[in-house]
Design a protein around this motif. Structure first.
Motif, PDB file in Angstrom:
ATOM      1  N   PRO A   1       1.162  19.837   8.094  1.00 26.77           N
ATOM      2  CA  PRO A   1       0.233  20.218   7.016  1.00 26.77           C
ATOM      3  C   PRO A   1      -0.020  19.178   5.936  1.00 26.77           C
ATOM      4  O   PRO A   1      -0.833  19.423   5.051  1.00 26.77           O
ATOM      5  N   ARG A   2       0.662  18.018   5.954  1.00 30.39           N
ATOM      6  CA  ARG A   2       0.553  17.090   4.817  1.00 30.39           C
ATOM      7  C   ARG A   2       0.308  15.666   5.327  1.00 30.39           C
ATOM      8  O   ARG A   2       1.207  14.821   5.302  1.00 30.39           O
ATOM      9  N   PRO A   3      -0.900  15.364   5.765  1.00 30.96           N
ATOM     10  CA  PRO A   3      -1.157  14.075   6.424  1.00 30.96           C
ATOM     11  C   PRO A   3      -1.065  12.856   5.522  1.00 30.96           C
ATOM     12  O   PRO A   3      -1.001  11.736   6.023  1.00 30.96           O
ATOM     13  N   GLN A   4      -1.046  13.026   4.202  1.00 27.54           N
ATOM     14  CA  GLN A   4      -0.925  11.881   3.306  1.00 27.54           C
ATOM     15  C   GLN A   4       0.527  11.505   3.028  1.00 27.54           C
ATOM     16  O   GLN A   4       0.791  10.503   2.363  1.00 27.54           O
ATOM     17  N   MET A   5       1.490  12.292   3.508  1.00 24.89           N
ATOM     18  CA  MET A   5       2.903  11.948   3.308  1.00 24.89           C
ATOM     19  C   MET A   5       3.699  12.558   4.454  1.00 24.89           C
ATOM     20  O   MET A   5       4.176  13.677   4.375  1.00 24.89           O
TER      21      MET A   5
ATOM     22  N   ILE B   1      11.423  10.470  -1.437  1.00 26.64           N
ATOM     23  CA  ILE B   1      10.117  10.295  -2.078  1.00 26.64           C
ATOM     24  C   ILE B   1       9.474  11.658  -2.263  1.00 26.64           C
ATOM     25  O   ILE B   1       9.370  12.438  -1.322  1.00 26.64           O
ATOM     26  N   GLU B   2       9.060  11.955  -3.484  1.00 22.10           N
ATOM     27  CA  GLU B   2       8.402  13.226  -3.783  1.00 22.10           C
ATOM     28  C   GLU B   2       6.886  13.120  -3.727  1.00 22.10           C
ATOM     29  O   GLU B   2       6.202  14.090  -3.373  1.00 22.10           O
ATOM     30  N   ALA B   3       6.344  11.974  -4.112  1.00 18.67           N
ATOM     31  CA  ALA B   3       4.893  11.790  -4.123  1.00 18.67           C
ATOM     32  C   ALA B   3       4.583  10.306  -4.208  1.00 18.67           C
ATOM     33  O   ALA B   3       5.406   9.508  -4.663  1.00 18.67           O
ATOM     34  N   THR B   4       3.393   9.937  -3.765  1.00 18.85           N
ATOM     35  CA  THR B   4       2.906   8.574  -3.922  1.00 18.85           C
ATOM     36  C   THR B   4       1.547   8.598  -4.607  1.00 18.85           C
ATOM     37  O   THR B   4       0.867   9.623  -4.629  1.00 18.85           O
ATOM     38  N   LYS B   5       1.172   7.450  -5.145  1.00 16.33           N
ATOM     39  CA  LYS B   5      -0.144   7.314  -5.776  1.00 16.33           C
ATOM     40  C   LYS B   5      -0.738   5.992  -5.324  1.00 16.33           C
ATOM     41  O   LYS B   5      -0.143   4.937  -5.544  1.00 16.33           O
ATOM     42  N   GLN B   6      -1.915   6.068  -4.681  1.00 17.73           N
ATOM     43  CA  GLN B   6      -2.542   4.890  -4.096  1.00 17.73           C
ATOM     44  C   GLN B   6      -3.939   4.696  -4.693  1.00 17.73           C
ATOM     45  O   GLN B   6      -4.771   5.604  -4.619  1.00 17.73           O
ATOM     46  N   THR B   7      -4.187   3.533  -5.283  1.00 21.07           N
ATOM     47  CA  THR B   7      -5.476   3.256  -5.915  1.00 21.07           C
ATOM     48  C   THR B   7      -6.031   1.940  -5.413  1.00 21.07           C
ATOM     49  O   THR B   7      -5.459   0.878  -5.670  1.00 21.07           O
TER      50      THR B   7
ATOM     51  N   GLU C   1      11.821   7.354   4.282  1.00 26.54           N
ATOM     52  CA  GLU C   1      10.579   6.660   4.587  1.00 26.54           C
ATOM     53  C   GLU C   1       9.496   7.674   4.910  1.00 26.54           C
ATOM     54  O   GLU C   1       9.745   8.674   5.585  1.00 26.54           O
ATOM     55  N   ILE C   2       8.299   7.406   4.401  1.00 29.18           N
ATOM     56  CA  ILE C   2       7.147   8.270   4.707  1.00 29.18           C
ATOM     57  C   ILE C   2       6.009   7.418   5.238  1.00 29.18           C
ATOM     58  O   ILE C   2       5.896   6.229   4.940  1.00 29.18           O
ATOM     59  N   GLY C   3       5.144   8.058   6.036  1.00 32.72           N
ATOM     60  CA  GLY C   3       3.933   7.413   6.510  1.00 32.72           C
ATOM     61  C   GLY C   3       2.723   7.996   5.813  1.00 32.72           C
ATOM     62  O   GLY C   3       2.667   9.202   5.551  1.00 32.72           O
ATOM     63  N   SER C   4       1.757   7.151   5.512  1.00 33.03           N
ATOM     64  CA  SER C   4       0.550   7.602   4.831  1.00 33.03           C
ATOM     65  C   SER C   4      -0.623   6.742   5.302  1.00 33.03           C
ATOM     66  O   SER C   4      -0.528   6.047   6.318  1.00 33.03           O
ATOM     67  N   TYR C   5      -1.712   6.809   4.566  1.00 38.46           N
ATOM     68  CA  TYR C   5      -2.871   5.972   4.871  1.00 38.46           C
ATOM     69  C   TYR C   5      -3.683   5.791   3.594  1.00 38.46           C
ATOM     70  O   TYR C   5      -3.491   6.504   2.601  1.00 38.46           O
ATOM     71  N   PHE C   6      -4.604   4.840   3.623  1.00 38.76           N
ATOM     72  CA  PHE C   6      -5.472   4.614   2.473  1.00 38.76           C
ATOM     73  C   PHE C   6      -6.774   4.002   2.956  1.00 38.76           C
ATOM     74  O   PHE C   6      -6.919   3.614   4.125  1.00 38.76           O
ATOM     75  N   ALA C   7      -7.718   3.916   2.052  1.00 41.61           N
ATOM     76  CA  ALA C   7      -8.999   3.273   2.338  1.00 41.61           C
ATOM     77  C   ALA C   7      -9.363   2.359   1.180  1.00 41.61           C
ATOM     78  O   ALA C   7      -9.041   2.644   0.024  1.00 41.61           O
ATOM     79  N   MET C   8     -10.042   1.289   1.503  1.00 41.49           N
ATOM     80  CA  MET C   8     -10.601   0.420   0.482  1.00 41.49           C
ATOM     81  C   MET C   8     -12.040   0.871   0.239  1.00 41.49           C
ATOM     82  O   MET C   8     -12.943   0.625   1.050  1.00 41.49           O
ATOM     83  N   ARG C   9     -12.229   1.580  -0.854  1.00 39.17           N
ATOM     84  CA  ARG C   9     -13.565   2.042  -1.219  1.00 39.17           C
ATOM     85  C   ARG C   9     -13.653   2.205  -2.726  1.00 39.17           C
ATOM     86  O   ARG C   9     -12.657   2.369  -3.415  1.00 39.17           O
ATOM     87  N   LYS C  10     -14.870   2.160  -3.246  1.00 41.52           N
ATOM     88  CA  LYS C  10     -15.097   2.237  -4.684  1.00 41.52           C
ATOM     89  C   LYS C  10     -16.273   3.156  -4.955  1.00 41.52           C
ATOM     90  O   LYS C  10     -17.288   3.096  -4.266  1.00 41.52           O
TER      91      LYS C  10
ATOM     92  N   SER D   1      -2.463  16.459  -6.431  1.00 37.50           N
ATOM     93  CA  SER D   1      -2.282  16.710  -5.004  1.00 37.50           C
ATOM     94  C   SER D   1      -3.378  16.083  -4.152  1.00 37.50           C
ATOM     95  O   SER D   1      -3.159  15.781  -2.976  1.00 37.50           O
ATOM     96  N   LEU D   2      -4.563  15.861  -4.743  1.00 37.09           N
ATOM     97  CA  LEU D   2      -5.699  15.338  -3.976  1.00 37.09           C
ATOM     98  C   LEU D   2      -6.026  13.880  -4.281  1.00 37.09           C
ATOM     99  O   LEU D   2      -6.937  13.312  -3.669  1.00 37.09           O
ATOM    100  N   TYR D   3      -5.290  13.259  -5.163  1.00 41.18           N
ATOM    101  CA  TYR D   3      -5.639  11.932  -5.667  1.00 41.18           C
ATOM    102  C   TYR D   3      -5.798  10.901  -4.557  1.00 41.18           C
ATOM    103  O   TYR D   3      -6.685  10.042  -4.609  1.00 41.18           O
ATOM    104  N   ASN D   4      -4.966  10.955  -3.535  1.00 42.81           N
ATOM    105  CA  ASN D   4      -4.933   9.887  -2.536  1.00 42.81           C
ATOM    106  C   ASN D   4      -6.011   9.981  -1.463  1.00 42.81           C
ATOM    107  O   ASN D   4      -6.109   9.089  -0.624  1.00 42.81           O
TER     108      ASN D   4
END
Length: 613
Positions: free
Chosen positions: A50-54, A218-224, A302-311, A438-441
């Motif tokens: 249920p939590r694909p960002q972490m 790890i409880e949460a991450t923040k990716q910008t 260790e956790i797995g996540s993903y990100f995108a380069m967008r503005k 919860s939706l920041y990433n």
């Protein structure tokens, strides 16, 4: 014959309801259902992670049949349980197998006995709830593990201190939800559904699951992302970190390491993303991300996540009108108002196949954006939008209504702010903060909307400025449709049924000009409506041909408005919902009212870059 059919339907409904109360689960079939309702496995509903960002591998899904009871609010607990409820479907829904309303004077209780997976033993055990509406208390083996208030944000309790010897553990959950009798955010739920207001949703409505973690985790991450600097900033909240603990953060393109940094726990890493591959609606490229807590050169967690380069940003066109930019280029944003409701699951899609169907169909129809209206979705919804390149505008669910609305920008007349109590303000601020966290990433989200029209709108400038400060990386649409204040990045008009826009020469010098709602063309398709009568749209039709002819005049008009300053438009809506019959699809998703290929052709012309200079 009609009377006989009605009597038979009532008999079947009563029979299934009685069986459900006796302990058997059945899909309640007194209303229309989607094609996926029959695919729901009561032994394993919504089994996906249920939590694909972490992501961690050590987890256990608790969805399935639990015991339930509805008792008076003053009661400490049920003397006995009434039957089975299918978690995570709200008690009012057909898929719950119960189909009962709870209300402010009653409490909903759940109970289940679980067997802990062997992989969880020796670990700290976290009990996660995707969402429960509204006030929740969780008991583990008879002891209170915690209380949470909020209907749209995920929450977690560390239940390790409450576990007993052996694998068998009792979990009990109590829920109280006053729906529209309380001041809390509740979206479109009302105790007496009609018009644009829908059936109450009470209790667990997203996945319940366990996770085994190390004491330090790890409880949460923040990716910008910052595409102008070719960098990604990453930080993490770590529970029970020790002196000397490090964070190792690495970005990956498939199996190729792109960038890596090791920092002290509590700091922020800035990764260099060379030769960056930008994410867009036509090329939704995602990088993988790994974050590990390192102690004595070994990974503690260790956790797995993903990100995108967008503005997402604003920029002036050749005429000095502010435009919404994606990756520093104007991309017209066009999509439907999306309520996110289901005839069989209410807030909850029957399956993730059903959830992805809506997004896929909208893409096929030629839309590149969805306005998520007065609701928050499960995490996998946003992840799927990330994967498919669907932009999202995220509304804050409304509540505590009662003030007056002025829908004309620049007009001083009927608008008032709601005079909320400190309790009501507190609920709003706490949940809006939790939703953004919860939706920041999720890169698909490009706009936050604190208020819709005048629905509980209060302290607009303060709330807007707080949201901008909370997340400077996105745009803020302070009040979609008004009441209007000189704040935020967007001026947003609602106009039904035909397209219109605020005058760009007046409002467009400092803000993007958008049409936040329009359309609402209705067609009640026989055999596919929620109710027999009182179905409505802003303009009604009797067939798909006439419906499309009218719709195509709207996209022709949008093309003209884009040229003079319109940055985005939102058509009402994805599907019919209860008494509303103005969807591209029927509520049961069995009929697409206009040919997909014709919609795609009508919509795709709106993205022509030659329209704007």
């Amino acid at each position: 014959m009609k009377k006989l059919s009605l009597c038979l339907s009532l008999f079947i409904s009563a029979y299934l309801s009685a069986n459900a109360q006796q302990g058997e689960w059945h899909l309640i079939k007194d209303k229309i259902t989607t094609p996926w309702a029959e695919k729901v496995d009561p032994k394993a509903p919504l089994p996906e992670y249920p939590r694909p960002q972490m992501v961690r591998g050590n987890w256990q899904n608790l969805n399935g049949l639990w015991n339930y009871a509805i008792v008076p609010k003053a009661t400490t607990g049920p003397a006995k349980y009434e039957g089975k409820i299918l978690v995570p479907f709200a008690v009012e829904s057909a898929l719950s197998g119960v189909g009962k309303t709870v209300g402010k004077d009653s409490m909903l209780w759940y109970k289940t006995t679980i067997s802990l997976n062997k992989t969880l033993k020796g670990k700290d055990v976290l009990l996660h709830f995707g969402a429960v509406d509204w006030r929740t208390e969780v008991f583990v083996n008879g002891k209170s593990a915690g209380i949470h208030e909020g209907g749209f944000d995920p929450f977690t309790f560390n239940i390790t201190p409450y576990l007993k010897g052996g694998s068998k553990q009792d979990i009990t959950v109590s829920v109280w939800d006053p729906t529209d009798d309380g001041p809390q955010p509740r979206g479109k739920q009302v105790k007496k559904p009609e018009g644009i207001w829908y059936t109450p949703v009470t209790g667990i409505w997203q996945t319940v699951w366990l996770e085994g973690v190390a004491k330090t985790h790890i409880e949460a991450t923040k990716q910008t992302p910052n595409i102008d600097d070719h960098t990604l900033s990453v930080s993490a909240e770590v529970s029970n970190s020790q002196p000397g603990d490090k964070l190792k953060i690495s970005a990956w393109n498939g199996k190729t390491l792109v960038s890596e940094k090791t920092i002290d726990a509590g700091e922020t890493a800035v990764l260099d993303i060379k030769d960056q591959h930008l994410w867009s609606t036509t090329d939704p490229f995602l990088y993988d991300l790994k974050v590990a807590v390192i102690r004595n050169n070994k990974a503690v967690d260790e956790i797995g996540s993903y990100f995108a380069m967008r503005k997402i940003s604003l920029g002036a066109d050749a005429n000095g009108i502010q435009r919404m930019l994606l990756n520093n280029k104007f991309v017209f944003q066009y999509g439907p108002l999306d309520q996110g409701w289901w005839p069989d699951g209410l807030y909850t899609p029957p399956t993730y196949e059903a959830m992805s169907f809506d997004i896929d169909k909208l893409k096929e129809m030629g839309f590149n954006m969805i306005r998520k209206h007065i609701k928050v979705e499960p995490a996998r919804y946003y992840a799927y939008c990330d994967k498919t390149g669907m932009l999202l505008w995220q509304d804050m669910p409304s509540g505590d209504l009662g003030n007056h609305w002025e829908n004309r920008p620049g007009v001083l007349d009927r608008a008032t702010d709601q005079q909320r109590t400190p309790e009501s303000e507190g609920y709003y601020r706490k949940e809006w903060n939790a939703i953004i966290n919860s939706l920041y990433n999720y890169p698909c989200i490009v706009v936050w909307t604190p208020f819709n029209e005048a629905w509980g709108q209060f302290k607009t400038v303060e709330i807007t400025e707080w949201t901008e400060k909370k997340d400077p990386s996105r745009l803020v649409n302070s009040a979609s449709g008004g009441n209007f204040y000189d704040t935020g990045n967007i001026v947003d008009l609602h106009n039904y049924p035909h397209p219109a826009m605020p005058r760009p020469e007046i409002f467009g010098k400092t803000k993007a000009v958008v049409l936040g709602e329009f359309g609402g063309l209705g067609w009640p398709v026989d055999g596919h409506t929620w109710q027999a009568n009182k179905n409505w749209g802003y303009q009604n039709f009797k067939n798909g041909d006439d419906l499309f002819k009218r719709y195509s005049t709207f996209t022709d008009r949008l093309e003209e408005l884009i040229k003079v300053g319109l940055s985005a438009a939102v058509y009402t809506q994805t599907t019919d919902v209860e008494g509303e019959v103005n969807g591209f699809m029927t509520y049961d998703r069995k009929v697409i009212k206009m040919p997909v290929e014709l919609l795609q052709k009508a919509n795709s012309k709106l993205y022509d870059p030659a329209l704007v200079k």
